[in-house]
Enzyme design. Structure first.
Site, PDB file in Angstrom:
ATOM      1  N   ASP A  74       1.168   2.523   3.453  1.00  0.00           N
ATOM      2  CA  ASP A  74       0.321   3.743   3.318  1.00  0.00           C
ATOM      3  C   ASP A  74       1.180   4.905   3.370  1.00  0.00           C
ATOM      4  OD1 ASP A  74      -2.192   5.058   2.564  1.00  0.00           O
ATOM      5  OD2 ASP A  74      -2.661   5.257   4.832  1.00  0.00           O
ATOM      6  N   LYS A  87      -9.156  -0.709  -6.210  1.00  0.00           N
ATOM      7  CA  LYS A  87      -9.278  -0.103  -4.848  1.00  0.00           C
ATOM      8  C   LYS A  87     -10.633   0.847  -4.565  1.00  0.00           C
ATOM      9  CE  LYS A  87      -7.968   1.749  -0.984  1.00  0.00           C
ATOM     10  NZ  LYS A  87      -7.072   2.913  -0.680  1.00  0.00           N
ATOM     11  N   HIS A 145     -10.665   0.979   1.386  1.00  0.00           N
ATOM     12  CA  HIS A 145     -10.551   1.963   2.562  1.00  0.00           C
ATOM     13  C   HIS A 145     -11.544   1.831   3.449  1.00  0.00           C
ATOM     14  CE1 HIS A 145      -8.980   5.567   3.995  1.00  0.00           C
ATOM     15  NE2 HIS A 145     -10.187   5.432   4.697  1.00  0.00           N
ATOM     16  N   HIS A 174       1.333   5.151  -1.770  1.00  0.00           N
ATOM     17  CA  HIS A 174       0.890   6.757  -2.921  1.00  0.00           C
ATOM     18  C   HIS A 174       2.142   7.076  -3.190  1.00  0.00           C
ATOM     19  CE1 HIS A 174      -3.255   6.652  -0.892  1.00  0.00           C
ATOM     20  NE2 HIS A 174      -2.498   6.045   0.099  1.00  0.00           N
ATOM     21  N   HIS A 203       0.987  -1.254   0.005  1.00  0.00           N
ATOM     22  CA  HIS A 203      -0.191   0.008  -0.077  1.00  0.00           C
ATOM     23  C   HIS A 203       1.121   1.096   0.070  1.00  0.00           C
ATOM     24  CE1 HIS A 203      -3.993   2.186   1.422  1.00  0.00           C
ATOM     25  NE2 HIS A 203      -3.161   2.908   1.015  1.00  0.00           N
ATOM     26  N   HIS A 230      -4.980  -0.836   5.774  1.00  0.00           N
ATOM     27  CA  HIS A 230      -4.347   0.195   6.889  1.00  0.00           C
ATOM     28  C   HIS A 230      -5.429  -0.091   8.152  1.00  0.00           C
ATOM     29  CE1 HIS A 230      -7.107   2.766   4.866  1.00  0.00           C
ATOM     30  NE2 HIS A 230      -6.270   3.016   3.957  1.00  0.00           N
TER      31      HIS A 230
HETATM   32  C1  NCD Z   1      -3.997   8.900   1.997  1.00  0.00           C
HETATM   33  C2  NCD Z   1      -3.381  10.166   0.917  1.00  0.00           C
HETATM   34  O1  NCD Z   1      -2.981  11.184   1.232  1.00  0.00           O
HETATM   35  O2  NCD Z   1      -3.502   9.612  -0.360  1.00  0.00           O
HETATM   36  N1  NCD Z   1      -4.040   9.512   3.133  1.00  0.00           N
HETATM   37  C3  NCD Z   1      -4.158   8.917   4.357  1.00  0.00           C
HETATM   38  O3  NCD Z   1      -4.211   9.753   5.360  1.00  0.00           O
HETATM   39  N2  NCD Z   1      -3.840   7.822   4.398  1.00  0.00           N
HETATM   40  C4  NCD Z   1      -5.421   8.382   1.390  1.00  0.00           C
HETATM   41  C5  NCD Z   1      -5.577   7.104   2.132  1.00  0.00           C
HETATM   42  O4  NCD Z   1      -4.860   6.164   2.070  1.00  0.00           O
HETATM   43  O5  NCD Z   1      -6.526   7.106   2.953  1.00  0.00           O
HETATM   44 ZN    ZN Z   2      -3.411   4.783   1.438  1.00  0.00          ZN
END
Ligand code: NCD
Ligand code: ZN
Length: 350
Positions: A253, A102, A139, A18, A16, A180
């Site tokens: 995450d 997702k 999520h 970003h 996971h 998460h």
């Molecule tokens: C994530 C993001 O910033 O893209 N933020 C977070 O707080 N985890 C999005 C997500 O996974 O919820």
């Molecule tokens: Zn995330």
């Protein structure tokens, strides 16, 4: 002199992440690629990654942001919307572009406004995914219930009761990753759920509880979604990941936002751990006296769930001080890592 403790494990994957786009992608992707062999890349760009073409293009931009000799493999995901087409999603899976789908409940987190407004709207897609063995990544937060806004600390629990439990009944063959997880309820639920259900756990949810967000003042760099919960929840997560149960695996995450977007009157949700993810996890497993369970969590359970081979390379983590960078620059911006400037007790041997 006694030699320092060390642990050699198969190279881990991050299930996971970003990675963003543009300058931010260029700054953060090498950090993830340095630690991990593969990563599940979240599709919540602006606009979101909803088509096979968008994922192919994004994957090319990720690889272009990495050193030429990288062996890192980004695993792409499709952002589910109310109007998603089963054929497009199945084609992406069959062409080895999409690894998973997702599902963001609409407005639950960063860039989720195009997310699913009502789970029934995507039942056609889910039926198809169940048939072809394509995993659904959730999520897991319910933000509105019976027309009322749900308390931010109760959203995960409500999601389990109202959405996840019925979903598992309706799609007994669908592979589901509850992403998460942050609560004892979620850890217990997943442990007791059928083998089709697994969960990722972030390093920060193993390390902080909700007090960390308010310690001496408001601390925007401790704010993410799902938000950190109580100490008893943190302890339950530590127990779950060190239990040896194959349903729990590593997903950081890591969610970078520029400092100005975090330190603001309305700061973004997201904690950035990519720079030191393995060191953070190793510290937790060591403190729990469970280093012998770390390889399963970091390198074996994820591939087994996704039906992918385990990595052949290994890495070695050594006990010894390492300092988390104060900041990571991304174009003209900076991003502040989780525990920036602090000393951690493990490092990855180069
Ligand atoms: C994530 C993001 O910033 O893209 N933020 C977070 O707080 N985890 C999005 C997500 O996974 O919820
Ligand atoms: Zn995330």
């Amino acid at each position: 002199m006694k030699s320092p403790k060390s642990i050699t494990i198969r190279r881990p994957d991050d299930w996971h992440v970003h990675l963003r786009d543009g300058d931010m992608l260029a700054a953060v992707a090498p950090l993830t690629a340095k630690q991990f062999k593969r990563a599940i890349v979240m599709p919540n760009l602006v606009p979101p990654v909803t088509t096979v073409k968008a994922a192919v293009d994004y994957r090319a931009r990720i690889l272009a942001a990495l050193p030429g000799d990288t062996s890192f493999e980004p695993l792409m995901t499709c952002y589910l919307t109310d109007s998603a087409e089963p054929d497009e999603i199945a084609a992406g899976f069959e062409e080895n572009v999409f690894t998973a789908v997702k599902l963001y409940p609409a407005n639950a987190t960063t860039n989720s406004d195009a997310g699913v407004t009502e789970i029934r709207n995507v039942y056609g897609v889910l039926e198809r995914m169940e048939k072809i063995g394509m995993p659904l990544l959730l999520h897991g937060e319910t933000t509105v219930h019976n027309g009322e806004e749900v308390d931010v600390f109760d959203r995960e629990k409500l999601f389990i009761d109202r959405t996840l439990a019925p979903l598992i009944e309706d799609f007994p063959g669908l592979k589901i990753v509850f992403e998460h997880i942050t609560t004892r309820s979620a850890a217990v639920f997943v442990a007791e759920a059928p083998a089709t259900v697994a969960a990722t756990v972030t390093p920060h949810h193993l390390i902080i509880n909700r007090n960390a967000i308010f310690r001496g003042g408001i601390r925007p760099h401790m704010y993410c979604l799902p938000i950190a919960k109580r100490e008893r929840d943190r302890l339950a997560l530590c127990k779950a990941v060190t239990s040896g149960n194959a349903k729990f695996f590593l997903g950081t995450d890591t969610a970078p936002h520029p400092v100005h977007a975090k330190e603001s009157a309305c700061g973004c949700a997201g904690i950035f751990t990519a720079a030191s993810a393995l060191e953070l996890y190793a510290e937790v497993f060591d403190e729990e006296g469970a280093l012998n369970k770390f390889e399963a969590f970091a390198s074996l359970n994820g591939p087994a769930f996704y039906g992918l081979p385990v990595n052949e390379e290994t890495i070695t983590l050594v006990q010894g001080e390492t300092i988390v960078p104060e900041a990571v620059s991304a174009g003209g911006e900076t991003v502040k890592p989780f525990r920036a400037g602090e000393t951690l007790a493990w490092f990855v041997q180069e």
